[in-house]
Scaffold this motif. Structure first.
Motif, PDB file in Angstrom:
ATOM      1  N   ALA A 184       3.801  39.188  40.014  1.00  0.00           N
ATOM      2  CA  ALA A 184       4.195  40.195  39.210  1.00  0.00           C
ATOM      3  C   ALA A 184       3.022  40.714  38.117  1.00  0.00           C
ATOM      4  N   GLU A 185       2.163  39.889  37.920  1.00  0.00           N
ATOM      5  CA  GLU A 185       0.987  40.127  36.910  1.00  0.00           C
ATOM      6  C   GLU A 185       0.041  41.223  37.297  1.00  0.00           C
ATOM      7  N   TYR A 186      -0.505  41.966  36.466  1.00  0.00           N
ATOM      8  CA  TYR A 186      -1.590  43.007  36.592  1.00  0.00           C
ATOM      9  C   TYR A 186      -2.764  42.425  37.264  1.00  0.00           C
ATOM     10  N   GLY A 187      -3.338  42.808  38.165  1.00  0.00           N
ATOM     11  CA  GLY A 187      -4.680  42.186  38.733  1.00  0.00           C
ATOM     12  C   GLY A 187      -4.509  41.473  39.830  1.00  0.00           C
ATOM     13  N   SER A 188      -3.225  41.454  40.565  1.00  0.00           N
ATOM     14  CA  SER A 188      -2.793  40.707  41.729  1.00  0.00           C
ATOM     15  C   SER A 188      -2.792  41.790  42.763  1.00  0.00           C
ATOM     16  N   ASP A 189      -3.297  42.857  42.619  1.00  0.00           N
ATOM     17  CA  ASP A 189      -3.010  44.092  43.432  1.00  0.00           C
ATOM     18  C   ASP A 189      -3.658  43.722  44.850  1.00  0.00           C
ATOM     19  N   ILE A 190      -3.081  44.363  46.007  1.00  0.00           N
ATOM     20  CA  ILE A 190      -3.582  44.212  47.246  1.00  0.00           C
ATOM     21  C   ILE A 190      -3.467  45.504  47.965  1.00  0.00           C
ATOM     22  N   ASP A 191      -4.270  45.857  48.896  1.00  0.00           N
ATOM     23  CA  ASP A 191      -4.329  47.397  49.366  1.00  0.00           C
ATOM     24  C   ASP A 191      -2.791  47.750  50.000  1.00  0.00           C
ATOM     25  N   PRO A 192      -2.284  48.767  49.186  1.00  0.00           N
ATOM     26  CA  PRO A 192      -0.998  49.250  49.476  1.00  0.00           C
ATOM     27  C   PRO A 192      -0.813  49.605  50.870  1.00  0.00           C
ATOM     28  N   VAL A 193      -1.865  50.295  51.641  1.00  0.00           N
ATOM     29  CA  VAL A 193      -1.810  51.149  52.851  1.00  0.00           C
ATOM     30  C   VAL A 193      -1.697  49.711  53.906  1.00  0.00           C
ATOM     31  N   SER A 194      -2.657  49.124  53.740  1.00  0.00           N
ATOM     32  CA  SER A 194      -2.521  47.819  54.734  1.00  0.00           C
ATOM     33  C   SER A 194      -1.152  46.874  54.870  1.00  0.00           C
ATOM     34  N   TYR A 195      -0.662  46.982  53.395  1.00  0.00           N
ATOM     35  CA  TYR A 195       0.400  46.100  53.244  1.00  0.00           C
ATOM     36  C   TYR A 195       1.716  46.958  53.781  1.00  0.00           C
ATOM     37  N   LEU A 196       1.716  48.182  53.843  1.00  0.00           N
ATOM     38  CA  LEU A 196       2.961  48.814  54.401  1.00  0.00           C
ATOM     39  C   LEU A 196       2.804  48.901  55.809  1.00  0.00           C
ATOM     40  N   VAL A 215      -1.028  59.800  51.190  1.00  0.00           N
ATOM     41  CA  VAL A 215      -1.519  59.336  50.129  1.00  0.00           C
ATOM     42  C   VAL A 215      -2.485  60.396  49.520  1.00  0.00           C
ATOM     43  N   SER A 216      -2.397  60.503  48.327  1.00  0.00           N
ATOM     44  CA  SER A 216      -3.322  61.722  47.895  1.00  0.00           C
ATOM     45  C   SER A 216      -4.517  61.079  47.126  1.00  0.00           C
ATOM     46  N   THR A 217      -4.294  59.826  46.563  1.00  0.00           N
ATOM     47  CA  THR A 217      -5.491  59.220  46.008  1.00  0.00           C
ATOM     48  C   THR A 217      -5.394  57.861  46.496  1.00  0.00           C
ATOM     49  N   SER A 218      -6.622  57.421  47.182  1.00  0.00           N
ATOM     50  CA  SER A 218      -6.607  56.144  47.914  1.00  0.00           C
ATOM     51  C   SER A 218      -6.894  54.891  46.931  1.00  0.00           C
ATOM     52  N   TYR A 219      -6.681  53.894  47.397  1.00  0.00           N
ATOM     53  CA  TYR A 219      -6.856  52.471  46.933  1.00  0.00           C
ATOM     54  C   TYR A 219      -8.321  52.293  46.628  1.00  0.00           C
ATOM     55  N   GLN A 220      -8.335  51.591  45.362  1.00  0.00           N
ATOM     56  CA  GLN A 220      -9.789  51.269  44.616  1.00  0.00           C
ATOM     57  C   GLN A 220     -10.785  52.339  44.436  1.00  0.00           C
ATOM     58  N   ALA A 221      -9.965  53.664  44.465  1.00  0.00           N
ATOM     59  CA  ALA A 221     -10.952  55.054  44.069  1.00  0.00           C
ATOM     60  C   ALA A 221     -11.385  54.669  42.588  1.00  0.00           C
ATOM     61  N   SER A 227     -11.285  51.329  38.550  1.00  0.00           N
ATOM     62  CA  SER A 227     -10.953  51.699  39.859  1.00  0.00           C
ATOM     63  C   SER A 227      -9.412  51.746  39.822  1.00  0.00           C
ATOM     64  N   HIS A 228      -8.839  52.316  41.096  1.00  0.00           N
ATOM     65  CA  HIS A 228      -7.398  52.679  41.080  1.00  0.00           C
ATOM     66  C   HIS A 228      -6.907  51.377  41.992  1.00  0.00           C
ATOM     67  N   SER A 229      -5.867  50.642  41.139  1.00  0.00           N
ATOM     68  CA  SER A 229      -5.228  49.763  41.745  1.00  0.00           C
ATOM     69  C   SER A 229      -4.202  49.658  42.602  1.00  0.00           C
ATOM     70  N   GLY A 230      -3.783  51.046  42.902  1.00  0.00           N
ATOM     71  CA  GLY A 230      -2.835  51.062  43.759  1.00  0.00           C
ATOM     72  C   GLY A 230      -3.227  52.358  44.607  1.00  0.00           C
ATOM     73  N   VAL A 231      -2.261  53.257  45.119  1.00  0.00           N
ATOM     74  CA  VAL A 231      -2.292  54.355  46.005  1.00  0.00           C
ATOM     75  C   VAL A 231      -1.458  55.404  45.208  1.00  0.00           C
ATOM     76  N   ASP A 232      -1.776  56.756  45.237  1.00  0.00           N
ATOM     77  CA  ASP A 232      -0.917  57.779  44.582  1.00  0.00           C
ATOM     78  C   ASP A 232      -0.431  58.573  45.901  1.00  0.00           C
ATOM     79  N   PHE A 233       1.034  58.749  45.853  1.00  0.00           N
ATOM     80  CA  PHE A 233       1.692  59.290  46.791  1.00  0.00           C
ATOM     81  C   PHE A 233       2.028  60.727  46.449  1.00  0.00           C
ATOM     82  N   HIS A 234       1.740  61.870  47.188  1.00  0.00           N
ATOM     83  CA  HIS A 234       2.078  63.082  46.715  1.00  0.00           C
ATOM     84  C   HIS A 234       3.727  63.192  46.637  1.00  0.00           C
TER      85      HIS A 234
END
Length: 260
Positions: A241-253, A137-143, A152-159
Motif C-alpha cells: 500500500a506504500e508509495y514507491g512499491s509501484d510496478i508496471d501497470p500494463v505488465s500487471y494487467l 494508455v495516454s501516458t506510459s509508466y515511468q515517463a 518519473s511517472h509511477s503509474g499510467v494514465d488512462f484516457h
C-alpha cells in the motif's frame, strides 16, 4: 343205455323263446293301451334315453357338469384379474422408476448447473479488466518530466473524459478512499492476490474503506483533482500500500488476462 332230454311240458322255454314271448306281450299291451299305465318309471326313463340316442340328441347337462363349468369360468376370470393386477403393479413400478430416474437426472442437471454457475462466478471474481471500459494508455509508466515530483511517472494514465465511470480492475477490499494529496480524490484497493491498485484524480469516490469490491464494480468517476493537467485516470499497480512499491501497470494487467 342212452339218455334222452325230456320233452313236453317239463322242458323250460329257451331264452330266445322268452324274449320273443316278452316282445309279443309288450306288443299286445301296446295295442291295448295298457303299456302306458303298467310300465315302471325306470323302464320309462330307459325308454326316453334310448329314444334320445336313437334320434341323435344328447341327454340334458347335469347339475354337476354345470357347476364344473361355472367353476372353470370363475377360475379363468380370477386368473385374468390377477394377471391384470400384476400388470398394473408392474406398470406402476415402471412408471415410478421412470419418474425417479427423471427426478434424479433433473437434480443432477440442477447440481451441474449450480456447479457451472459457481465456477463461472469464481472465474469472474478472479478475473481482471480495464479500469475504464474501452480506454487506452495516454501516458506510459515511468515517463520522465517535471510534472512528477519523483521525476518519473509511477503509474499510467488512462484516457477518460470527465465523469467517466471508473471501476475496480479485480476483486479486493478498499483500504483507502478520499483525498490523497497530489493524487486528488483517490481509491486504493488490496486485491485478492495480495497486490494493490490505485486510482487517482477522481472527480468523486463512490466506495468506502473496508468495502469489498468485485471486478467491474464502480468505485468513482474520472476527473482532474490533485496534481493534474486535465481529466484522466491515473492508475498504479503496487506490491504494497506504500508509495514507491509501484510496478508496471500494463505488465500487471496483461499478466492477469487483460488485453491492453
Amino acid at each position: 343205455m342212452a339218455f334222452t332230454r325230456a320233452t313236453g311240458k317239463h322242458r323250460a322255454p329257451s331264452r330266445l323263446s322268452r324274449t320273443s314271448a316278452h316282445a309279443a306281450g309288450v306288443a299286445a299291451l301296446a295295442t291295448t293301451g295298457v303299456i302306458g299305465t303298467l310300465t315302471s318309471p325306470a323302464l320309462a326313463a330307459d325308454a326316453n334315453v334310448q329314444a334320445l340316442e336313437d334320434t341323435g340328441l344328447n341327454p340334458a347337462v347335469t347339475t354337476q357338469e354345470l357347476a364344473d363349468q361355472v367353476e372353470v369360468q370363475a377360475a379363468a376370470q380370477e386368473q385374468a384379474a390377477e394377471e391384470a393386477e400384476l400388470h398394473e403393479r408392474i406398470q406402476a413400478r415402471a412408471e415410478a422408476e421412470a419418474k425417479r430416474l427423471a427426478e434424479a437426472r433433473a437434480k443432477e442437471a440442477r447440481a451441474e448447473k449450480e456447479r457451472a454457475d459457481r465456477e463461472a462466478e469464481r472465474k469472474r471474481l478472479l478475473s481482471f479488466q480495464l479500469p475504464v471500459a474501452g480506454s487506452y494508455v495516454s501516458t506510459s509508466y515511468q515517463a520522465g518530466g517535471s510534472l512528477w515530483s519523483s521525476g518519473s511517472h509511477s503509474g499510467v494514465d488512462f484516457h477518460a473524459a470527465y465523469g467517466s465511470t471508473v471501476v475496480s480492475v479485480g476483486m479486493g477490499t478498499v483500504v483507502e478512499a478520499g483525498w490523497g494529496g497530489a493524487y486528488g480524490n483517490n481509491v486504493v484497493i488490496r486485491m485478492h492476490d495480495g497486490t494493490y491498485t490505485q486510482y487517482g484524480h477522481l472527480a468523486s469516490v463512490t466506495v468506502s474503506v473496508g468495502q469489498t469490491v468485485s471486478p467491474g464494480q464502480q468505485i468513482g468517476v474520472s476527473g482532474s483533482t490533485g496534481n493534474s493537467t486535465g481529466p484522466h485516470l491515473h492508475f498504479e499497480a503496487r506490491t504494497s500500500a506504500e508509495y514507491g512499491s509501484d510496478i508496471d501497470p500494463v505488465s500487471y494487467l496483461r499478466a492477469r488476462g487483460v488485453a491492453l
